[in-house]
Enzyme design. Structure first.
Site, short mmCIF file in Angstrom:
data_model
loop_
_atom_site.label_atom_id
_atom_site.label_comp_id
_atom_site.label_asym_id
_atom_site.label_seq_id
_atom_site.Cartn_x
_atom_site.Cartn_y
_atom_site.Cartn_z
N ALA A 323 15.46 16.51 46.92
CA ALA A 323 15.11 16.39 48.34
C ALA A 323 14.90 14.92 48.70
O ALA A 323 15.20 14.50 49.81
CB ALA A 323 13.86 17.20 48.62
N HIS A 447 -12.87 0.57 42.47
CA HIS A 447 -13.59 0.89 41.24
C HIS A 447 -14.65 1.95 41.53
O HIS A 447 -15.37 1.82 42.51
CB HIS A 447 -14.27 -0.36 40.67
CG HIS A 447 -15.13 -0.02 39.48
ND1 HIS A 447 -14.60 0.14 38.22
CD2 HIS A 447 -16.46 0.23 39.38
CE1 HIS A 447 -15.58 0.47 37.39
NE2 HIS A 447 -16.72 0.53 38.07
#
Ligand SMILES: Cc1cc2nc3c(=O)[nH]c(=O)nc-3n(C[C@H](O)[C@H](O)[C@H](O)COP(=O)(O)OP(=O)(O)OC[C@H]3O[C@@H](n4cnc5c(N)ncnc54)[C@H](O)[C@@H]3O)c2cc1C
Ligand SMILES: NC(=O)c1ccc[n+]([C@@H]2O[C@H](COP(=O)([O-])OP(=O)(O)OC[C@H]3O[C@@H](n4cnc5c(N)ncnc54)[C@H](O)[C@@H]3O)[C@@H](O)[C@H]2O)c1
Length: 481
Positions: A323, A447
């Site tokens: 696709a 983080h």
């Protein structure tokens, strides 16, 4: 049958409402083109109705099921063996219907004329559309063929009963098979093996002609290790001998790569199968359109065929049957028809499998980079050393970055592990922009997050990953390069 007396005129016809066809239709409308989309069945094509979406609902459910032990560690109580496959099937139907009606609404809102029926070419500027007893004729200025492909049995299997499953049949199965034999090593085969094992089936994989999985060899190795850990046995076949299907099961016999004859008995056999382009019923070959030796339509960079008014996109054209490609080509075809410059470059098409955990390869593998004669710098960061992977119980896998040591330009990025599918978007962008190691090291990374593992893979190229033990020889070889 009622035949329309006069032919009707249209500007741009799109035949087939799969991801290629409907993306072309919507983009065409955005560019101000007058669009007629003709689909014989459900909008969304193979991808939405029997391929990408149904298969990913199954792989998603399977991945969630493997999280139960971790959820219990977090104090979330779900009894391990509680699983209702019927419920999953009704969820699948609900999601597909929701997505399908979303696409239909988008087409309506973009004022795309939608016609239901099966198209056949009557001339190079004329088609017929058959819908029950109605047959209408349309003349067009341009047409885009986006009729996709159909799975057929591979040549080694002549007869097929209900225990031999092609992709659309496997992801529509009503019960989890007792013992699923998967023959193949492409992404659909890997997704099938990985997910049905997690959903409770015994799974054996038979890889034909000693082929390997389709990723960088380190990813292939990690995938093999994880399959082993999940008790998915992988058999490497040297030569296929026979398949016998009875009402109770399937027996498959082959010669292994160690020259030993082996027989596996399962409840079902899944073959990723061979796909052929849907061209025969269209009758377009009668008009002398150029085809490849394998029978796909030849197109140029604008998706134009050898017949100037006729464009083709997606699975009917040569190249990977994905696709990803169909959508890109669909947008390019209408842009070209609208007079814009277009380019479809599949160099950095991501190779993706929604296995558990998912795997992705973009760009050169380490081996192919060496074969190209590059001075290869490769670094791999284990997710087991990443804080977020550890706290979320997803420590399997790694991120690997390959660069050309002379230019420091990144050549390939490969990952197996949680978040690989989403991160692959960044991998592709970086490779498209010919990013250098520094371009990956300079930015800030959330983080704690899996993407920090990506940063550490690049830092590891010069022995500077913070969460990796020093590798003495590697560091020296880099310093003196
Ligand atoms: C199990 C499975 C999983 C997959 N997973 C992924 C994946 O994760 N990612 C990915 O990128 N690809 C995936 N694919 C591949 C993807 O589904 C195809 O590449 C994609 O659907 C091709 O799009 P298309 O628009 O070319 O054609 P199709 O989606 O095949 O659509 C063609 C449409 O044309 C219609 N049509 C055909 N002939 C006629 C006619 N004569 N008249 C009118 N209408 C006609 C059909 O009814 C159909 O709706 C998967 C495939 C399978 C089988
Ligand atoms: N009456 C119908 O419903 C009808 C008629 C013709 C074709 N078809 C469909 O087209 C496909 C191929 O047809 P074929 O093998 O008969 O030959 P074909 O499509 O090659 O047709 C031969 C010639 O007849 C013309 N023609 C075709 N359909 C026409 C129509 N409805 N009105 C006027 N002229 C028409 C074509 O332009 C062509 O020049 C088949 O799948 C069939 O279902 C349907």
């Amino acid at each position: 049958m009622v035949v329309g007396e006069i032919s009707q005129e249209r500007n741009l016809l799109i035949i087939g409402g799969g991801p290629g066809g409907y993306s072309a239709a919507i983009r065409g409308a955005q560019l101000g083109l007058s669009i007629t989309l003709i689909e014989q069945a459900d909008i969304g094509g193979v991808c939405l109705n029997e391929g990408c979406i149904p298969s990913k609902i199954v792989t998603h459910a399977a991945a969630k099921r493997t999280e139960i032990t971790h959820l219990q560690e977090l104090g979330i109580g779900i009894p391990e063996n509680q699983f209702d496959f019927k419920k999953l099937l009704s969820y699948k139907d609900r999601v597909i219907n929701q997505l399908r009606s979303g696409v239909e609404s988008l087409c309506k809102e973009n004022k795309i004329e939608m016609i239901r029926g099966k198209v056949t070419f009557l001339a190079t500027d004329k088609i017929g559309v058959e819908n029950g007893h109605q047959f209408d004729i349309y003349e067009f200025q341009q047409v885009i063929i986006a009729t996709g492909s159909t799975a057929v049995m591979p040549p080694f299997l002549i007869e097929k009963g209900e225990r031999i499953l092609l992709p659309h049949e496997l992801f529509a199965i009503e019960e989890v098979p007792d013992h699923l034999i998967v023959r193949g090593s492409d992404y659909i085969a890997l997704e099938a093996a990985s997910s049905f094992a997690a959903l409770g089936a015994k799974v054996s994989v038979v890889i034909e002609n000693k082929a390997d999985f389709p990723f960088d060899e380190s990813v292939n190795k990690e995938l093999s290790r994880l399959f082993k850990k999940r008790k998915i046995k992988v058999h490497k076949e040297l030569q296929f001998i026979s398949t016998n299907e009875t009402k109770d099961g399937i027996t498959m016999t082959f010669l292994t790569d160690k020259n030993v004859e082996e027989t596996i008995c399962g409840s079902h056999l899944f073959v990723s199968g061979t796909r052929i382009p849907n061209l025969e019923p269209l009758g377009i070959s009668r008009f002398g359109i150029d085809l490849t030796d394998e029978g796909f339509i030849k197109v140029d960079g604008n998706m134009q065929t050898s017949l100037p008014a006729i464009y083709a996109i997606g699975d009917v054209t040569e190249g990977p049957m994905l696709a990803i490609k169909a959508i890109k080509q669909g947008k390019a075809a209408v842009a070209s028809i609208a007079g814009q410059q277009t380019e479809v470059d599949l160099t950095f098409m991501p190779v993706v499998a929604h296995t558990i955990p998912p795997a992705v390869s973009v760009g050169l593998t380490e081996q192919s980079a060496r074969e190209y004669g590059l001075v290869v710098r490769a670094s791999q960061f284990a997710l087991g050393s990443n804080g977020y992977a550890t706290l979320s119980g997803k420590k399997d896998g790694f991120i690997k970055v390959i660069s050309d040591a002379t230019t420091e330009i990144i050549q390939g990025i490969h990952m197996i592990g949680e978040g690989a599918i989403e991160l692959s978007g960044s991998f592709v962008q970086l490779l498209e922009m010919a990013a250098r190691e520094e371009d990956l090291k300079f930015p800030l990374y959330a983080h704690p997050g899996i993407s920090e593992g990506f940063l550490e893979a690049v830092e590891g190229m010069v022995g500077q990953a913070i969460h990796a033990a020093p590798v003495k020889e590697k560091r020296q070889s880099i310093i003196f390069k």
